[in-house]
Structure formats: C-alpha cells, structure tokens
Design a protein around this motif. Structure first.
Motif, PDB file in Angstrom:
ATOM      1  N   PHE A  83      -3.286  17.469  -2.715  1.00 65.13           N
ATOM      2  CA  PHE A  83      -4.304  16.596  -2.150  1.00 65.13           C
ATOM      3  C   PHE A  83      -3.827  15.156  -2.309  1.00 65.13           C
ATOM      4  O   PHE A  83      -3.886  14.590  -3.384  1.00 65.13           O
ATOM      5  N   ILE A  85      -4.334  11.575  -2.002  1.00 65.04           N
ATOM      6  CA  ILE A  85      -5.335  10.514  -1.784  1.00 65.04           C
ATOM      7  C   ILE A  85      -4.630   9.174  -1.664  1.00 65.04           C
ATOM      8  O   ILE A  85      -5.246   8.142  -1.543  1.00 65.04           O
ATOM      9  N   SER A 141       1.905  16.128 -13.919  1.00 64.42           N
ATOM     10  CA  SER A 141       0.735  15.245 -13.823  1.00 64.42           C
ATOM     11  C   SER A 141       0.070  15.442 -12.469  1.00 64.42           C
ATOM     12  O   SER A 141       0.739  15.470 -11.442  1.00 64.42           O
ATOM     13  N   HIS A 142      -1.234  15.569 -12.504  1.00 65.28           N
ATOM     14  CA  HIS A 142      -1.956  15.945 -11.290  1.00 65.28           C
ATOM     15  C   HIS A 142      -1.826  14.890 -10.199  1.00 65.28           C
ATOM     16  O   HIS A 142      -2.055  13.715 -10.414  1.00 65.28           O
ATOM     17  N   VAL A 144      -3.554  14.180  -7.663  1.00 61.66           N
ATOM     18  CA  VAL A 144      -4.750  13.436  -7.257  1.00 61.66           C
ATOM     19  C   VAL A 144      -4.894  12.164  -8.092  1.00 61.66           C
ATOM     20  O   VAL A 144      -5.076  11.068  -7.560  1.00 61.66           O
ATOM     21  N   ILE A 145      -4.796  12.330  -9.409  1.00 63.41           N
ATOM     22  CA  ILE A 145      -4.948  11.162 -10.277  1.00 63.41           C
ATOM     23  C   ILE A 145      -3.807  10.174 -10.033  1.00 63.41           C
ATOM     24  O   ILE A 145      -4.031   8.974  -9.882  1.00 63.41           O
ATOM     25  N   THR A 146      -2.581  10.693  -9.960  1.00 59.06           N
ATOM     26  CA  THR A 146      -1.465   9.751  -9.833  1.00 59.06           C
ATOM     27  C   THR A 146      -1.513   9.021  -8.488  1.00 59.06           C
ATOM     28  O   THR A 146      -1.211   7.839  -8.433  1.00 59.06           O
ATOM     29  N   ILE A 148      -4.141   8.184  -6.802  1.00 58.88           N
ATOM     30  CA  ILE A 148      -5.169   7.143  -6.912  1.00 58.88           C
ATOM     31  C   ILE A 148      -4.610   5.938  -7.675  1.00 58.88           C
ATOM     32  O   ILE A 148      -4.747   4.791  -7.255  1.00 58.88           O
ATOM     33  N   MET A 149      -3.941   6.226  -8.791  1.00 56.46           N
ATOM     34  CA  MET A 149      -3.360   5.144  -9.584  1.00 56.46           C
ATOM     35  C   MET A 149      -2.329   4.372  -8.755  1.00 56.46           C
ATOM     36  O   MET A 149      -2.260   3.149  -8.815  1.00 56.46           O
ATOM     37  N   MET A 150      -1.526   5.121  -7.996  1.00 58.91           N
ATOM     38  CA  MET A 150      -0.491   4.475  -7.183  1.00 58.91           C
ATOM     39  C   MET A 150      -1.114   3.572  -6.115  1.00 58.91           C
ATOM     40  O   MET A 150      -0.522   2.562  -5.725  1.00 58.91           O
ATOM     41  N   PHE A 152      -3.788   1.724  -6.528  1.00 61.62           N
ATOM     42  CA  PHE A 152      -4.112   0.462  -7.199  1.00 61.62           C
ATOM     43  C   PHE A 152      -2.844  -0.337  -7.487  1.00 61.62           C
ATOM     44  O   PHE A 152      -2.822  -1.557  -7.327  1.00 61.62           O
ATOM     45  N   ILE A 153      -1.812   0.378  -7.922  1.00 59.80           N
ATOM     46  CA  ILE A 153      -0.570  -0.333  -8.220  1.00 59.80           C
ATOM     47  C   ILE A 153      -0.015  -0.963  -6.941  1.00 59.80           C
ATOM     48  O   ILE A 153       0.444  -2.111  -6.945  1.00 59.80           O
ATOM     49  N   SER A 156      -1.875  -4.195  -6.130  1.00 61.01           N
ATOM     50  CA  SER A 156      -1.452  -5.333  -6.947  1.00 61.01           C
ATOM     51  C   SER A 156      -0.047  -5.788  -6.578  1.00 61.01           C
ATOM     52  O   SER A 156       0.208  -6.978  -6.381  1.00 61.01           O
ATOM     53  N   PHE A 284      -7.638   6.322   3.721  1.00 64.66           N
ATOM     54  CA  PHE A 284      -8.766   7.143   3.272  1.00 64.66           C
ATOM     55  C   PHE A 284      -9.390   7.889   4.438  1.00 64.66           C
ATOM     56  O   PHE A 284      -9.816   9.029   4.295  1.00 64.66           O
ATOM     57  N   ILE A 287      -8.190  11.329   5.106  1.00 67.44           N
ATOM     58  CA  ILE A 287      -8.724  12.482   4.376  1.00 67.44           C
ATOM     59  C   ILE A 287      -9.794  13.164   5.230  1.00 67.44           C
ATOM     60  O   ILE A 287      -9.775  14.380   5.420  1.00 67.44           O
TER      61      ILE A 287
END
Lengths: 373, 320
Positions: A83, A85, A141-142, A144-146, A148-150, A152-153, A156, A284, A287
């Motif tokens: 998935f 995101i 590492s899942h 989905v979480i990574t 999402i973090m990517m 934000f990174i 920035s 987004f 999705i």
C-alpha cells in the motif's frame, strides 16, 4: 468466511464498485444539503464546468492525466499487496529530476528533451519509492508507515531545495527558474484549438500509454504474474521460488516511477517550473482512484476521469456556489476510499443475499440462475 | 537557565496533543487495530471543539463535542475494520481525508472564513492553571522557575495528558480489562475461545482511543491556539504513531518519545536563524524532518527492533 459465496464476475467488477461509489455520492449529496445547497443543481454545475466548454474540458483532461499516473502507481503496488501512500512525496521528488534535466538541457527541442525529462522524473521518484521498498524487503519496516514518513521528509527537503537552492535571485515566490519554451512539454491546444490555453499537454497521451503498459505488465509478463502471486499469498510466492524482497523493491520503484510522471505533466509541462508544494494532493487522490478502479487500468482510467471531472467541476462549483468549497471534492474522495476500500464488504453481504434469494427462487437449474442474476 | 526553562515549557505545550494521541493509538493497537486515522481524529475533534466552543461560548461543551467527533470517527473505523473486516489502514486513510475535507468545507459554509472558526476568548478557551504558591515561589533560584514556569501554568488538558500515562500503564497491566485488551491484540482467538467477545473489546478500545485523541484535538484549537484553522493538526497524528513505534507500544516510553518529538519541535522554533558553532545555521526543514527520519531509522531496526502487537492490523475472523 463460510457464509460468502462466489458472485458472478461482473458483480464484483462493475456492480459493487458502482454501488459503493453511488453511496459515496449520496452521502456527499447529504453534506451539500446540510450546508443548504441543492445537490442536483451542484452536479449540473459540475458537469457543465467539466465538459460544457473547451476551457473546462481541457482542465478536466489535465487533472485526469495526473490522476491516471497517481492511480496507476497505487494500483501496481496494490497488486503486490503493498500500500503505497507515498505517491505525494515521490511525485514531488520527481519534480526535482524533471526540473534539473529540463534546465540543464536548456533550449533543446522538446522532442529530444522529453525522453530525458521522463527518465529523470521516473528515476528520482522511483528512487524515493525504492527506499521504503528496500526497508520493507530487507528490514521488515512496514511500507505504509515509511511512505508516510517519506512524504513528510520530501516536503521538508524539497522546500529547502526549492527556496534555498533552485530559486533564482530575481523571483520572489518560492519556485525554480522557468524552463525554456522550446524545451517545455507542449500543450495539446497547439494542435487542438478547442482546448484553448489549458495546461493539458502531451503527458495526457503518455498517461493513456501508461494505462496500456501497466495492463501488459500486470497480466502479460512474468513479473506481473509473480507480483500478483505475491499480492495474493506472499508465502506461496516464496515457496514457488520467487524472491519477495526483489519483487517488493522492483514494485515500489515502478510505482514511484509511474507517479513521477506527474512531474512531466506539471513541472515540465503545465507550470514550466518547479513550484513549492506543486503536487497539491495528487498523490493522495491516486489512492481513491486506484480503489475505485479496482486497481485495473480500465477502472483506473475511468475513475481518474471521474476525479478529473470532480476537480475541474469542483472549481466551477466553488466559483458559482460560494457555500461549497473545493474541499467538497476531498470529502467525496474520502468517502470513495472508505466505501470502495475499507467498507467494500458492507454492500457485498446484501448483494450476496440477494443473489442467494434469486438462486432459491429459480433452482434447481443453475443456467437459469446465472441468467436471472 | 531561562532559555532552557522556556524551551522545556514549549516542549510540554507542544507535547500535550502528541501524548494524548499517542496513548490513544496505544489502546487501539494493543487491541489489534491500527489507527492511521489519528491524524484525522485530531483534526476533526479540533474542529468540533472550536465550533461548539465558539457557538456556545463554553469550552467544556467544546471539549465534549471534540470527543464526540472522534467517537463518530472511531465508530466508522470500527464498523469498517471490526464488523466488515475491511482494511484498517485504508479505513484510517479515508478518515484522514474525510476530516481534512469536511472541516474546511463545513467551516467555510458555517463561518465563511476560509475554513477557520472565529477566534475564541473568555469561557470558550482553556487557560493555564496557576498551581498554589506559583507566584510566591517564582523568585526562588532554580526551584522557582521550574515550579512556577515549567510545572505551573498549563491547561487542565496538559495535566490530564500527563496523568493519563500512569493511568494507562495501570489499566493495561494491572486490571482484568487491560489484560483482555492486550490479549485481544495478541491472540484474539484465545479470547474468543474463552467466551469473550472480540468485537466488544475492540470497540471499547476504540472508544478509549476516541476520548483521548478527542481531548488532544480539543487542546489544539481551544488551548494551544484560539481557533480552528485548516489542517491545524499538521501531521501530529502521524508523529504520534511514530512515537508509538519508538515507544514499542508502552506508555512510559510513549511519554518519553512524545516529549522527545515535542522537544525537537520546540528547538525548531528556537533555532530559527540561529548560527550553531561548527554546523552554521540549521535549516528549519532539517529540524522538521528529523522526527520522521528518526522513525524510519528505528523502523529499519538500526536503533532497536520494534515489534507490534501480533494481531494488530488483522480483522478477526471467527470461522476457521
């Protein structure tokens, strides 16, 4: 799930998605009623805004182009049980590749520059998506979480790069220098006057090609077969000798490369420069597009068009009905994701029940039952 | 000293919604339900709280409304992921979109301020509480600033957030309910066999989640800021999830992780335009990205492995 029974294919592919989307729109309509506007009139204004005249239609196609790429990216990953995101951040970073090449080749005719820009966008966005792929494949590492973090990174990092490095001295807003006119991906309105001055460009044709390409990739290649196997049952795929790790990394890279094409449409085409936050939610939307289209290229194409209509029509609507803002579209998008993605079993039960009832009435002849359905 | 205290005060302020959201996520993930929708719940409850507070002029009614909104979101999430066995992540993502769209849409339609609510004042806001003798002790060296600056003067929600940490630890590890809640996240089948309802337990967990994150949302719009503004949760729900992973799904480490992320945020305000020795000016963007980078590093197992509750993310299927 002992109670479920196989439904005819067309029910799964057409009826259920249509019912789910209808439900999303009904609830959207209720929300429109809550703010005191007429939903039917709203739909009429939207359709006029999206199709009623050349300018609107051009914008519809322009949005559709982005949504096809973003939707395909999510769809490809989804076939592999992943998935993604992170389309938003991947497309954003893809913009960096696009602008660097487009500015570097400065003045090169677009016909020669376009392939280079495409490769750069795909590479940058693909690399950004490869990182979560690698982390999922090698470190567990899942994704989905990574992803999402990517996102934000990416926000920035790109904000730093655009405002501190790419921004020319003589421009006040946060954006890069402009791409030379001959290098820029040309607008379709150069050939089709009906599309007056709209940003829809050659990328639209690329998007259609991408739909075909993804179809071939998923259903007519060895890679696609392995991908779908992994998506259905990762353990089975491993026992069949497929390397899940390699598949995951390749899939995420392809997924990223696809959404990177948004940069070709926007940075190298529509805007002709890299703008701060240019992706503006397209990743987004992908999705919703992928879910609505059941991750099938035909479905993705159609739902991308629907979201293109919603976006362009939504602009028109926000203009005509002050009580309705563009965020109405985000709301509809959310409902589509909810009903076609997470709540798809909700309508499935009643539909199964209806089919079961129909079967009872018409038994014992199975052929008649099929027809009756 | 003054500087350190003021950074720490900011840390506590910005950590409050994180702690509430992180504990919220703790309950739901311990019960086997991943809640990516924390972000949407924060945003939705911030909106609900601001709307009701501004209309009624009563911040407590606002808080209730905020919790109400996140309860409704949780109900949808529960329906999708518990009853219809849908994908929890997709349902959470949908909730985030829903909050992001609906808040601005309804806000613009009701107040006509581009999605923002009117500024809250008087009884429609939470204000800092002065702890006893805070004023008198302010002059005492070291102890004074710590007591009257750092410990005193926060809103009730901040104190509740910090109280919720030991309370959560007690509930989850010292009560029968907590044992069952953790069990349903590890091995729902066992509970089912023992005659307990997986569904009811998971809904209870989601309700607690909603109350906590609802308080966090209300804090954003009625305590930290004095109105709702679009996208005001700005990724805090995701940061809370990241903190949860950092904390390995445990309450006290969760507090630590939230304070760490809060500290990074406080430093980010502080370091704007400041030249550091050797490094030079730190780009704000680098500080903004830091929590996310840390999370990725942790997830990749470089800092220590984080293992989620076993059944987390999987719908429970009774048959088979």
């Amino acid at each position: 799930m002992s109670a479920s029974m196989p439904l005819p294919r067309w029910v799964d592919i057409i009826l259920l998605p249509v019912l789910n989307v209808t439900l999303a729109f009904i609830i959207g309509g209720i929300v429109v009623l809550i703010v005191g506007e007429n939903p039917i009139e709203a739909v009429r204004i939207m359709l006029y805004g999206a199709f009623g005249y050349g300018y609107g239609f051009g914008f519809t196609l322009y949005y559709t182009t982005n949504f096809i790429f973003a939707g395909l990216a999510v769809a490809v990953a989804f076939h592999g049980g992943l998935f993604n995101i992170g389309g938003e951040g991947q497309a954003y970073v893809g913009g960096l590749g696009a602008i660097l090449v487009a500015l570097a080749v400065g003045g090169l005719h677009w016909a020669f520059a376009l392939p280079l820009i495409m490769i750069a966008s795909a590479f940058f966005a693909g690399a950004w998506a490869f990182i979560p792929g690698y982390l999922q494949a090698k470190r567990g590492s899942h994704v989905v979480i990574t992803t999402i973090m990517m996102n934000f990174i990416a926000t920035s990092m790109m904000s730093y790069i655009i405002s501190r490095i790419l921004k020319p001295e003589n421009i006040n807003s946060d954006e890069s220098a402009r791409i030379a006119d001959v290098t820029r991906v040309p607008f379709l309105s150069e050939w089709i006057p009906l599309l007056r001055n709209t940003p829809v460009n050659i990328s639209f044709i690329l998007a259609i090609l991408a739909l075909v390409g993804v179809y071939v990739l998923i259903w007519h290649t060895k890679f696609g077969y392995a991908l779908r196997t992994m998506g259905h049952n990762g353990t089975a795929a491993r026992y069949a000798g497929m390397s899940n790790a390699k598949l995951i990394m390749a899939t995420m890279a392809i997924s990223g490369a696809l959404v990177g094409m948004v940069a070709v449409n926007d940075t190298a085409g529509a805007h002709g420069r890299l703008i701060l936050g240019y992706v503006a939610g397209t990743g987004f939307v992908g999705i919703a597009v992928a879910f609505m289209g059941k991750a099938h290229p035909i479905g993705v194409g159609l739902s991308a068009l629907l979201f293109g209509v919603l976006y362009q029509g939504g602009q028109e609507l926000a203009f005509t009905m002050p009580a309705i803002t563009r965020e109405m579209i985000v709301t509809i998008q959310a409902l589509v994701i909810l009903f076609t993605g997470a709540m798809s079993n909700m309508l499935r039960r009643p539909v199964e029940f209806a089919f079961l009832a129909a079967r009872h009435r018409q038994e014992p002849d199975p052929v008649a039952q099929e027809k009756g359905a | 000293m003054e500087d350190i205290i003021s950074i720490l005060i900011t840390t506590v302020r910005v950590s409050t919604p994180l702690i509430l959201a992180c504990l919220a996520g703790l309950y739901s993930e311990r019960a086997g339900i991943v809640d990516i929708g924390l972000e949407g719940k924060l945003l939705g409850s911030a909106f609900g709280a601001a709307v009701v507070a501004s209309v009624t002029g009563n911040v407590w009614l606002g808080l209730l409304a905020g919790i109400g909104v996140s309860l409704m979101f949780s109900a949808v999430h529960g329906l999708a992921s518990i009853n219809f066995r849908g994908n929890q992540i997709i349902s959470g993502v949908a909730l985030n979109f829903l909050a992001s769209g609906l808040t601005v849409f309804l806000g613009a339609a009701w107040f006509g301020r581009g999605g923002n609510t009117p500024a809250l004042s008087g009884g429609a806001r939470f204000y800092g509480i002065e702890l006893p003798f805070a004023g008198e002790l302010a002059g005492v060296p070291i102890l004074g600033p710590i007591y009257s600056g750092l410990l005193s003067g926060h809103t009730i929600l901040t104190y509740l957030a910090f109280l919720a940490v030991p309370l959560t630890a007690w509930v989850l590890w010292r009560t029968r309910f907590g044992l069952r809640l953790r069990a349903v996240g590890e091995n729902p089948k066992a509970l089912d066999t023992a005659g307990m309802s997986v569904t009811v337990l998971r809904y209870k967990a989601l309700a607690i989640t909603a109350v906590l994150v609802g308080m966090g949302g209300a804090y954003l719009s009625t305590a930290q800021a004095a109105s709702f503004s679009r996208e005001m949760s700005s990724g805090r729900g995701y940061i809370a999830l990241a903190a949860l992973i950092f904390a390995k799904w445990k309450p006290y480490p969760a507090l630590g992780a939230c304070l760490l992320f809060g500290f990074l945020e406080a430093m980010q305000y502080r370091l704007q335009g400041v030249d550091l020795p050797l490094i030079g000016p730190v780009p704000t963007q680098a500080m903004q990205a830091l929590p996310y980078i840390l999370t990725i590093l942790l997830l990749a197992g470089f800092v220590g492995r984080a293992i989620a509750p076993k059944a987390s993310g999987q719908p429970y299927v009774k048959e088979r």
